[in-house]
Design an enzyme around this catalytic site. Structure first.
Site, mmCIF file in Angstrom:
data_model
loop_
_atom_site.group_PDB
_atom_site.id
_atom_site.type_symbol
_atom_site.label_atom_id
_atom_site.label_comp_id
_atom_site.label_asym_id
_atom_site.label_seq_id
_atom_site.Cartn_x
_atom_site.Cartn_y
_atom_site.Cartn_z
ATOM 1 N N ASP A 219 0.853 -1.187 0.000
ATOM 2 C CA ASP A 219 0.000 0.000 0.000
ATOM 3 C C ASP A 219 0.896 1.246 0.000
ATOM 4 O OD1 ASP A 219 -3.197 0.590 1.171
ATOM 5 O OD2 ASP A 219 -1.751 2.219 1.065
ATOM 6 N N ILE A 220 0.537 2.189 -0.827
ATOM 7 C CA ILE A 220 1.365 3.394 -0.980
ATOM 8 C C ILE A 220 1.341 4.273 0.284
ATOM 9 C CG2 ILE A 220 -0.372 4.983 -1.954
ATOM 10 C CD1 ILE A 220 1.673 5.660 -4.143
ATOM 11 N N HIS B 13 -6.821 -5.777 2.392
ATOM 12 C CA HIS B 13 -5.682 -5.200 3.107
ATOM 13 C C HIS B 13 -5.091 -6.262 4.035
ATOM 14 C CE1 HIS B 13 -6.503 -0.770 2.425
ATOM 15 N NE2 HIS B 13 -7.719 -1.244 2.185
ATOM 16 N N HIS C 83 -10.090 -5.355 -3.231
ATOM 17 C CA HIS C 83 -8.772 -5.613 -2.646
ATOM 18 C C HIS C 83 -8.900 -5.952 -1.173
ATOM 19 C CE1 HIS C 83 -9.620 -1.265 -2.458
ATOM 20 N NE2 HIS C 83 -8.988 -1.253 -1.302
HETATM 21 P P1 5GP Z 1 -9.829 1.510 0.264
HETATM 22 O O1 5GP Z 1 -10.387 1.546 -1.157
HETATM 23 O O2 5GP Z 1 -9.709 0.103 0.782
HETATM 24 O O3 5GP Z 1 -10.596 2.409 1.175
HETATM 25 O O4 5GP Z 1 -8.362 2.121 0.226
HETATM 26 C C1 5GP Z 1 -7.535 1.974 -0.895
HETATM 27 C C2 5GP Z 1 -6.098 1.780 -0.467
HETATM 28 O O5 5GP Z 1 -5.313 1.817 -1.648
HETATM 29 C C3 5GP Z 1 -5.564 2.870 0.464
HETATM 30 O O6 5GP Z 1 -5.003 2.250 1.614
HETATM 31 C C4 5GP Z 1 -4.516 3.602 -0.375
HETATM 32 O O7 5GP Z 1 -3.387 4.015 0.363
HETATM 33 C C5 5GP Z 1 -4.146 2.565 -1.426
HETATM 34 N N1 5GP Z 1 -3.771 3.153 -2.698
HETATM 35 C C6 5GP Z 1 -4.453 4.125 -3.373
HETATM 36 N N2 5GP Z 1 -3.827 4.426 -4.529
HETATM 37 C C7 5GP Z 1 -2.728 3.642 -4.579
HETATM 38 C C8 5GP Z 1 -1.666 3.502 -5.543
HETATM 39 O O8 5GP Z 1 -1.609 4.151 -6.569
HETATM 40 N N3 5GP Z 1 -0.705 2.580 -5.255
HETATM 41 C C9 5GP Z 1 -0.733 1.821 -4.115
HETATM 42 N N4 5GP Z 1 0.271 0.943 -3.950
HETATM 43 N N5 5GP Z 1 -1.707 1.927 -3.193
HETATM 44 C C10 5GP Z 1 -2.689 2.827 -3.425
#
Ligand code: 5GP
Length: 129
Positions: free
Chosen positions: A29-30, A95, A93
């Protein structure tokens, strides 16, 4: 339009990939909550995890299990927390987060600011585990 995760799969956006096969990919995660915070996704772009067909969902979880065990070998922690949020990126996805207590799963917490070198190093360690 392709999701940001599809762009990662296609190599259009860089990512620290820790594991991959023909149907799934796992990358750091970034904005990690912990060192080793990893996202595990199906390559097929489907927004909501419970819209995945049963077999794909089951296999995604089994892939996540393998990745989680690798993370646990290299990141000292009590266990790997498993969470699905999906409010930010519309591409299913899971986590995987190294945790020692319940507060480590708090997504409202400030994220870690790891250097590129630290991200690259943990990627290599997980890949090798
Ligand atoms: P969620 O959709 O589960 O609420 O969060 C999406 C997750 O994806 C977040 O933890 C965010 O930091 C991660 N994320 C968003 N954009 C990117 C990206 O471009 N690259 C990576 N490696 N992680 C990302």
């Amino acid at each position: 339009m392709a999701s940001i995760f599809t762009k990662i799969i296609q190599g259009q956006i860089p990512a620290h990939v820790v594991a991959e096969n023909d149907r799934f990919i796992a990358f750091l995660d970034i904005n990690p909550l912990a060192k080793g915070h990893t996202l595990v996704i199906p390559k097929k772009e489907i927004d909501y995890i419970f819209d995945l067909e049963d077999e794909l969902l089951a296999d995604l979880m089994l892939f996540a299990k393998k990745v989680g065990k690798k993370i646990q070998k290299v990141v000292p922690c009590n266990r790997i927390g498993v969470s699905v949020i999906g409010l930010e990126v519309p591409h299913a996805h899971i986590h995987l987060i190294p945790i020692n207590g319940i507060n480590d799963m708090n997504f409202a917490k400030p994220k870690l600011n790891l250097s590129k070198e630290e991200m690259a190093e943990i990627t290599q360690q997980i890949k090798k585990a």
